[in-house]
Design a protein around this motif. Structure first.
Motif, PDB file in Angstrom:
ATOM      1  N   MET A 219       0.571  -1.228   0.401  1.00 52.14           N
ATOM      2  CA  MET A 219       0.217  -0.086  -0.196  1.00 52.14           C
ATOM      3  C   MET A 219       0.736   1.298   0.157  1.00 52.14           C
ATOM      4  O   MET A 219       0.842   2.701  -1.039  1.00 52.14           O
ATOM      5  CB  MET A 219      -0.582   0.082   1.453  1.00 52.14           C
ATOM      6  CG  MET A 219      -2.075   1.138   0.625  1.00 52.14           C
ATOM      7  SD  MET A 219      -3.053   0.542  -0.401  1.00 52.14           S
ATOM      8  CE  MET A 219      -4.147  -0.274   0.872  1.00 52.14           C
ATOM      9  N   GLU A 220       1.430   0.959   0.888  1.00 47.81           N
ATOM     10  CA  GLU A 220       2.721   2.692   0.713  1.00 47.81           C
ATOM     11  C   GLU A 220       3.129   2.523  -0.492  1.00 47.81           C
ATOM     12  O   GLU A 220       3.359   4.055  -0.911  1.00 47.81           O
ATOM     13  CB  GLU A 220       4.066   2.133   1.880  1.00 47.81           C
ATOM     14  CG  GLU A 220       4.160   3.505   2.400  1.00 47.81           C
ATOM     15  CD  GLU A 220       5.343   3.940   3.459  1.00 47.81           C
ATOM     16  OE1 GLU A 220       4.796   2.745   4.237  1.00 47.81           O
ATOM     17  OE2 GLU A 220       6.028   4.772   3.448  1.00 47.81           O
ATOM     18  N   LEU A 221       3.677   2.063  -0.805  1.00 44.36           N
ATOM     19  CA  LEU A 221       4.365   1.938  -2.321  1.00 44.36           C
ATOM     20  C   LEU A 221       3.434   2.355  -3.670  1.00 44.36           C
ATOM     21  O   LEU A 221       4.075   3.663  -3.825  1.00 44.36           O
ATOM     22  CB  LEU A 221       5.093   0.309  -3.088  1.00 44.36           C
ATOM     23  CG  LEU A 221       6.522   0.532  -3.558  1.00 44.36           C
ATOM     24  CD1 LEU A 221       7.368   1.321  -3.346  1.00 44.36           C
ATOM     25  CD2 LEU A 221       6.318  -0.769  -4.150  1.00 44.36           C
ATOM     26  N   LEU A 222       2.451   1.995  -3.462  1.00 47.58           N
ATOM     27  CA  LEU A 222       0.979   2.185  -4.712  1.00 47.58           C
ATOM     28  C   LEU A 222       0.843   3.668  -4.023  1.00 47.58           C
ATOM     29  O   LEU A 222       0.864   5.008  -4.771  1.00 47.58           O
ATOM     30  CB  LEU A 222      -0.202   1.853  -4.222  1.00 47.58           C
ATOM     31  CG  LEU A 222       0.362   0.073  -4.556  1.00 47.58           C
ATOM     32  CD1 LEU A 222      -1.011  -0.391  -4.082  1.00 47.58           C
ATOM     33  CD2 LEU A 222       0.106   0.195  -6.407  1.00 47.58           C
ATOM     34  N   ILE A 223       0.118   4.311  -2.717  1.00 43.64           N
ATOM     35  CA  ILE A 223      -0.290   5.323  -2.951  1.00 43.64           C
ATOM     36  C   ILE A 223       0.930   6.652  -2.648  1.00 43.64           C
ATOM     37  O   ILE A 223       0.574   8.154  -2.356  1.00 43.64           O
ATOM     38  CB  ILE A 223      -0.774   5.704  -1.486  1.00 43.64           C
ATOM     39  CG1 ILE A 223      -0.465   5.677   0.090  1.00 43.64           C
ATOM     40  CG2 ILE A 223      -1.850   5.012  -1.106  1.00 43.64           C
ATOM     41  CD1 ILE A 223      -0.865   6.039   1.143  1.00 43.64           C
ATOM     42  N   PRO A 228      -4.949   8.044  -4.495  1.00 44.95           N
ATOM     43  CA  PRO A 228      -6.075   6.961  -3.862  1.00 44.95           C
ATOM     44  C   PRO A 228      -7.196   6.831  -4.731  1.00 44.95           C
ATOM     45  O   PRO A 228      -7.941   5.643  -4.283  1.00 44.95           O
ATOM     46  CB  PRO A 228      -6.076   7.849  -2.204  1.00 44.95           C
ATOM     47  CG  PRO A 228      -5.629   9.247  -1.886  1.00 44.95           C
ATOM     48  CD  PRO A 228      -4.503   8.797  -3.508  1.00 44.95           C
ATOM     49  N   ASP A 229      -7.450   8.030  -5.341  1.00 45.50           N
ATOM     50  CA  ASP A 229      -8.775   8.048  -6.100  1.00 45.50           C
ATOM     51  C   ASP A 229      -8.441   6.464  -7.284  1.00 45.50           C
ATOM     52  O   ASP A 229      -9.830   6.141  -7.365  1.00 45.50           O
ATOM     53  CB  ASP A 229      -9.385   8.896  -6.651  1.00 45.50           C
ATOM     54  CG  ASP A 229      -8.546   9.955  -6.620  1.00 45.50           C
ATOM     55  OD1 ASP A 229      -6.790  10.131  -6.975  1.00 45.50           O
ATOM     56  OD2 ASP A 229      -8.782  10.975  -7.506  1.00 45.50           O
ATOM     57  N   ALA A 230      -7.539   7.017  -7.308  1.00 45.42           N
ATOM     58  CA  ALA A 230      -7.336   6.223  -8.897  1.00 45.42           C
ATOM     59  C   ALA A 230      -7.635   4.041  -8.628  1.00 45.42           C
ATOM     60  O   ALA A 230      -7.668   3.304  -8.897  1.00 45.42           O
ATOM     61  CB  ALA A 230      -5.736   6.789 -10.053  1.00 45.42           C
ATOM     62  N   LEU A 231      -6.286   4.041  -6.923  1.00 43.34           N
ATOM     63  CA  LEU A 231      -6.224   3.266  -6.865  1.00 43.34           C
ATOM     64  C   LEU A 231      -7.894   2.356  -6.450  1.00 43.34           C
ATOM     65  O   LEU A 231      -8.027   1.207  -7.125  1.00 43.34           O
ATOM     66  CB  LEU A 231      -5.087   2.474  -5.432  1.00 43.34           C
ATOM     67  CG  LEU A 231      -3.835   3.181  -5.695  1.00 43.34           C
ATOM     68  CD1 LEU A 231      -3.424   3.725  -4.468  1.00 43.34           C
ATOM     69  CD2 LEU A 231      -3.235   2.454  -6.341  1.00 43.34           C
ATOM     70  N   ILE A 232      -8.163   2.955  -5.842  1.00 41.02           N
ATOM     71  CA  ILE A 232      -9.704   2.542  -5.610  1.00 41.02           C
ATOM     72  C   ILE A 232     -11.003   2.165  -6.531  1.00 41.02           C
ATOM     73  O   ILE A 232     -11.131   1.039  -7.035  1.00 41.02           O
ATOM     74  CB  ILE A 232     -10.186   3.082  -4.109  1.00 41.02           C
ATOM     75  CG1 ILE A 232     -11.646   2.269  -3.909  1.00 41.02           C
ATOM     76  CG2 ILE A 232     -10.907   3.931  -4.096  1.00 41.02           C
ATOM     77  CD1 ILE A 232     -12.081   2.357  -2.366  1.00 41.02           C
ATOM     78  N   LEU A 233     -10.149   3.243  -7.313  1.00 36.99           N
ATOM     79  CA  LEU A 233     -11.570   3.624  -8.240  1.00 36.99           C
ATOM     80  C   LEU A 233     -10.872   2.231  -9.899  1.00 36.99           C
ATOM     81  O   LEU A 233     -11.949   1.711 -10.504  1.00 36.99           O
ATOM     82  CB  LEU A 233     -12.229   4.571  -9.478  1.00 36.99           C
ATOM     83  CG  LEU A 233     -12.411   5.624  -8.236  1.00 36.99           C
ATOM     84  CD1 LEU A 233     -12.152   7.059  -9.165  1.00 36.99           C
ATOM     85  CD2 LEU A 233     -14.061   5.669  -7.928  1.00 36.99           C
TER      86      LEU A 233
END
Lengths: 417, 300
Positions: A219-223, A228-233
């Motif tokens: 998660m830390e790498l991703l955000i 975060p909106d791109a990740l969850i969407l």
């Protein structure tokens, strides 16, 4: 930071469809659908209308008993009236009840009949099940016919005239000004079942997918790489795309098989399908199916981000599962035409609306303007829920430690500047 | 480029863990960020990467507020984690695309770093099938994707064996020689000493030392002279230093004195045949770390 919705969606989507489990499940379900669609052709006789009965004319004649199909089982004639009228072969005729009981007990006969008099028979079963009554019905109707014919003859009433009177039934010509809502039951039932199963299965899947990224510390790498909106969407839309792709595959496969085999389908089944499957409703069902998916996937995904370990997911998503079960329970009375105040109010609550409103529309309990307004309300609520989910996801992304309740989480999420 | 970390304060649950942390990093010079466990290194990095928002203070790049989303930043967090069930190539491509690379460029970049770290043969294997060391290399490769201008690595050496550490050191040197702005935290003093131009030493959320490693060593060794002598002569020479009024400390056959030329000339001349080496003292990073962060620095 670039908005990477497309990149996330593509990655999540292809990761899912490349999974062996997805391919195997899809293959099995496609095969099952092909089999189901081909079943009416393979089991043609089952779907045919039963042959007309009524052999009054012949039944009066002792030589015409061959018109009845042989009945399964053995028989004892304590009254000889029907001895030559019922189609039991010689080896199935026993001289006394004890022999017949013995034959049923040792399995020689599936069932035993003791004809006591023209209107009285005793049936002996080795074991009794739900199908047992069907073993008796043929004999009973044959005896009834023979008895009626014989009584008519005694009274001097010609059997043909009696038949004509019997067939001269009162005709009811129905005029339906609106919809035939009874025909919507099957499609409504399929819709509810589909939404229920897909939301629970794929919702759990979306929640686990988010929780696993926390559990594996990705998660830390991703955000720090994307928003975060791109990740969850991306994650939610990928799950929806996988579901819709699967649905398209199943429906496409069913449609192709149906068109190929349509000519071999029994006419009665085609008439039944034509009366019960409304293509005009399919659009509404598809729209609400998609709305239900988006709404619930956001909920599941955001709840997945509130736990630190994959094994905690099921308890975190339990409230949403209950919501879904409650909606499912409300949908059944709605399907059978109930439209009381409780169902009407529930159909405006988005969590239940996605299940109830199309059913109410199919039952003509909700008009087109109502369904359009409901669609707008649901879409707006889903957009708001997506916003909340993004906030929860961003908050939950790096929050480790003890589980917190949902209200507590919302307080923390919105307390942050 | 100059990255300025200015007066960063951060609290968790009412407890302040960063007390006005300040230092600066210059591109083309490797910065080692040292400190004990819980000193505030990872928190500083996380604030820098906007994982957390600091309570006060600011990060400036060339004098302007630093937004990691607007620069090419390679970051390797302390919490290692990538997708265990995804192939190396797929996930490096994914992260490269998230950083803005096209699909083709992402594939080329992923393959470049897989080859660089000797992982090419595993490109189609899932991450979880690799050894810890190789998984660590994939993490580092991820930070180097898309030619970042700023590289932030939290404990990059942990989990690497000496051979892989050497490969990694070479890659860092290359990055620094190409003018990248590089900062990494580590507990392994030898690596930091070998590779860093600058160091920042933090303890309990407070920066104790920051600047050029060479200057710090010179400063720390200033006015100190060391004498390494034959063991049997150590006591006698130490006594002579005490009598001369320049004795500071003794560790086995190493004697530390004040750097006073007048007194040292006589002492060294009298004991010349027993002296193995001598000179102005240049402390090791380990010495500096222990002196500044405390004798109980077990992690160091």
């Amino acid at each position: 930071m670039k908005h990477n919705l497309g990149v996330v969606l593509r990655f999540e989507f292809f990761q899912q469809i490349h999974k062996k489990s997805f391919r195997i499940t899809t293959g099995i379900l496609l095969a099952a659908i092909c089999f189901l669609v081909a079943a009416p052709v393979l089991f043609h006789s089952y779907f045919e209308s039963p042959a007309e009965s009524g052999n009054y004319e012949q039944a009066g004649n002792p030589d015409d008993h061959a018109d009845y199909s042989p009945f399964p089982g053995g028989v004892v004639y304590e009254d000889s009236t029907y001895r030559d009228l019922l189609p039991f072969a010689g080896e199935h005729v026993y001289t006394n009840e004890e022999q017949l009981v013995q034959a049923v007990e040792d399995g020689t006969e599936p069932v035993g009949f003791v004809i006591l008099d023209p209107t009285h028979v005793r049936t002996i079963f080795a074991n009794y099940s739900l199908n047992s009554s069907s073993e008796v019905s043929g004999l009973l109707s044959a005896m009834q016919e023979i008895h009626t014919t014989q009584q008519l003859q005694k009274l001097g009433v010609p059997a043909q005239e009696y038949m004509a009177i019997q067939n001269d039934a009162v005709q009811n010509e129905e005029v339906i000004l609106g919809k035939d809502t009874t025909s919507q039951y099957i499609t409504g039932f399929v819709f509810i079942m589909l939404v229920y199963m897909v939301v629970l299965i794929y919702g759990q899947f979306a929640a686990v997918s988010v929780a696993r990224e926390k559990d594996s510390k990705t998660m830390e790498l991703l955000i720090t790489t994307t928003r975060p909106d791109a990740l969850i969407l991306g994650k939610v839309f990928a799950v929806i795309a996988v579901v819709l792709l699967s649905l398209a595959l199943y429906l496409g496969c069913a449609a192709i098989f149906f068109l190929l085999l349509k000519g071999l389908y029994p006419a009665a089944l085609l008439a039944f399908l034509s009366a019960n499957v409304s293509t005009s409703m399919l659009g509404v069902y598809l729209l609400y199916f998609t709305l239900a998916l988006i709404l619930y996937m956001f909920l599941f995904a955001s709840l997945g981000s509130t736990v630190s370990k994959v094994e905690d997911v099921s308890s975190a998503v339990a409230p949403v599962t209950f919501l879904m079960i409650f909606g499912y329970a409300l949908a059944f009375p709605a399907m059978s035409g109930t439209d009381n105040l409780f169902i009407r109010i529930a159909s405006w609550i988005p969590f239940f609306s996605v299940l109830l409103m199309p059913i109410r529309f199919a039952n003509a309990a909700a008009s087109l303007p109502v369904i359009l307004l409901s669609t707008v309300v649901n879409a707006a609520f889903t957009a708001w829920l997506a916003y909340i989910s993004i906030r929860i996801y961003r908050w939950g992304a790096l929050t480790y430690g003890n589980k917190r309740n949902f209200v507590g989480i919302l307080k923390e999420v919105f307390a942050k500047k | 480029m100059i990255l300025e970390i200015r007066q960063i304060r951060k609290s968790f649950g009412g407890r302040e863990v960063l007390h006005g942390t300040s230092f600066q990093v210059t591109s083309g010079r490797a910065m080692g960020f040292l400190g004990r466990n819980g000193a505030g290194k990872s928190t500083t990095f996380r604030c820098l990467m906007q994982v957390f928002r600091q309570d006060s203070g600011e990060f400036l790049l060339d004098g302007r507020p630093f937004d990691p989303g607007k620069h090419r930043v390679g970051y390797m967090p302390e919490e290692r984690g990538m997708y265990g069930k995804v192939t190396l190539k797929d996930q490096l491509m994914y992260f490269a695309q998230l950083k803005g690379a096209s699909r083709k460029a992402a594939e080329q970049d992923a393959m470049h770093w897989l080859t660089y770290f000797g992982l090419e043969e595993f490109r189609n294997q899932n991450l979880e099938t690799l050894s810890k060391g190789n998984q660590q290399k994939v993490q580092i490769a991820q930070a180097f994707l898309c030619d970042p201008d700023i590289i932030i690595l939290d404990e990059p050496f942990s989990g690497l064996d000496p051979v892989n550490a050497q490969v990694f050191k070479t890659s860092i040197r290359e990055m620094v020689s190409r003018g990248k702005l590089l900062i990494f935290s580590s507990h392994q003093m030898a690596y930091v000493e070998e590779m860093c131009d600058d160091i920042t030493l933090i303890d309990k959320g407070t920066v104790l030392l920051t600047g050029s490693l060479e200057e710090i060593r010179t400063e720390e060794g200033r006015n100190r002279f060391f004498i390494e002598c034959r063991p049997e002569a150590a006591e006698r020479i130490a006594d002579a230093a005490v009598k001369a009024g320049i004795f500071i400390s003794r560790l086995d056959n190493q004697i530390f004195t004040e750097n006073r030329e007048d007194a040292l000339k006589g002492l060294l001349g009298r004991s010349f045949s027993d002296i193995l080496s001598c000179g102005v003292w240049r402390p090791s990073l380990q010495d500096i770390f222990i002196k500044e962060a405390g004798e109980d620095s077990h992690e160091a």
